[in-house]
Design an enzyme around this catalytic site. Sequence first.
Site, short mmCIF file in Angstrom:
data_model
loop_
_atom_site.label_atom_id
_atom_site.label_comp_id
_atom_site.label_asym_id
_atom_site.label_seq_id
_atom_site.Cartn_x
_atom_site.Cartn_y
_atom_site.Cartn_z
CB SER A 88 34.27 43.06 45.37
OG SER A 88 35.23 43.00 46.41
CB CYS A 139 34.38 48.23 47.88
SG CYS A 139 35.51 47.48 46.69
CB CYS A 178 41.65 46.19 50.72
SG CYS A 178 40.58 44.80 50.27
CB THR A 179 36.46 46.92 53.29
OG1 THR A 179 36.09 46.35 52.03
CG2 THR A 179 36.29 48.43 53.24
CG HIS A 180 38.16 41.60 51.49
ND1 HIS A 180 37.49 42.48 50.70
CD2 HIS A 180 37.62 40.38 51.26
CE1 HIS A 180 36.57 41.81 50.00
NE2 HIS A 180 36.64 40.54 50.32
CE1 TYR A 205 33.40 43.94 41.59
CE2 TYR A 205 33.36 45.86 43.02
CZ TYR A 205 32.68 44.93 42.26
OH TYR A 205 31.32 44.99 42.17
N GLY A 206 40.10 43.77 42.32
CA GLY A 206 41.46 44.32 42.23
C GLY A 206 42.09 44.27 40.85
N1 DGL Z 1 37.14 45.03 49.67
C1 DGL Z 1 37.59 45.67 48.50
C2 DGL Z 1 38.28 47.00 48.79
O1 DGL Z 1 38.07 47.63 49.80
C3 DGL Z 1 38.36 44.92 47.45
C4 DGL Z 1 38.49 43.46 47.34
C5 DGL Z 1 38.62 43.01 45.90
O2 DGL Z 1 37.57 42.83 45.28
O3 DGL Z 1 39.73 42.83 45.39
O4 DGL Z 1 39.04 47.47 47.99
#
Ligand code: DGL
EC number: 5.1.1.3
Length: 267
Positions: A15, A78, A194-196, A46-47
């Site tokens: 995302s 993601c 979450c990959t962030h 996306y959360g």
């Molecule tokens: N990086 C995304 C994940 O691994 C989510 C970040 C988001 O869009 O809230 O879930």
Amino acid sequence: MTAGSELKPVLVFDSGIGGLTVLREARVLMPERGFIYVADDAGFPYGGWEEAALKDRIITLFARLLRDHDPEVCVIACNTAFTLVGADLRAAFPHMTFVGTVPAIKPAAERTRSGLVSVLATPGTVKRAYTRDLIESFAQKCHVRLVGSENLARMAEAYIRGEPVSDEAVLAEIGQCFIEKEGSRKTDIVVLACTHYPFMANVFRRLAPWPVDWIDPAEAIARQARRKVPLVEGAEHPDAFDFSIFTSGNPDFSTRRLMQGFGLAIG
Ligand code: DGL
């Protein structure tokens, strides 16, 4: 010798910019491949999305991405997307290989000594049936706390772009991961689902009330992608730049600079 440009690229999707944590590992294992990084920043974060609407959005987006770029595999970097739409993507595009990202609950359950594991994720991932099923299948003997963070993905984006993020604000998001039971048992593993979040792992470590293992699945995802991408003897990385696509069509200056730092042109 095969020119890498004759090989199909690997598409990495998120995302936002969190999927870069996976891209950097994937590149190490697949140096001969070109990469296309796709950030659906127009839909970020996306959360908080309603599930049916997010599903439609991602399927529609992939119809276009696959038609335009014909990748060898797609890495859905993601958790929030894959736990929702992974099965639908595979059903909608049966000729494409999708490598997914799901909360690393199984390895956490295998590794914990205290039996107390926390999963730090977006609110979307926390409420997915997929996540509940993982706990049911692999972590029945543990106490798994799901911590859905409203703000951390945004904070991680700000942090990686060099903007200030206060310790208090981060602690307010991660604090619930830490539980003590019966005086001596404490959470010993936090899954970064979450990959962030791996971008902020150093900050988490510094602020944690006690040391824990922070599980980042990026390398495991990259290994899985490598298994799905045929090795071509003597192939070299294509001359052309790897590139990124932002669905907004208009990433800001600091995002462009970040992409440059990852060796990605803006497509
Ligand atoms: N990086 C995304 C994940 O691994 C989510 C970040 C988001 O869009 O809230 O879930």
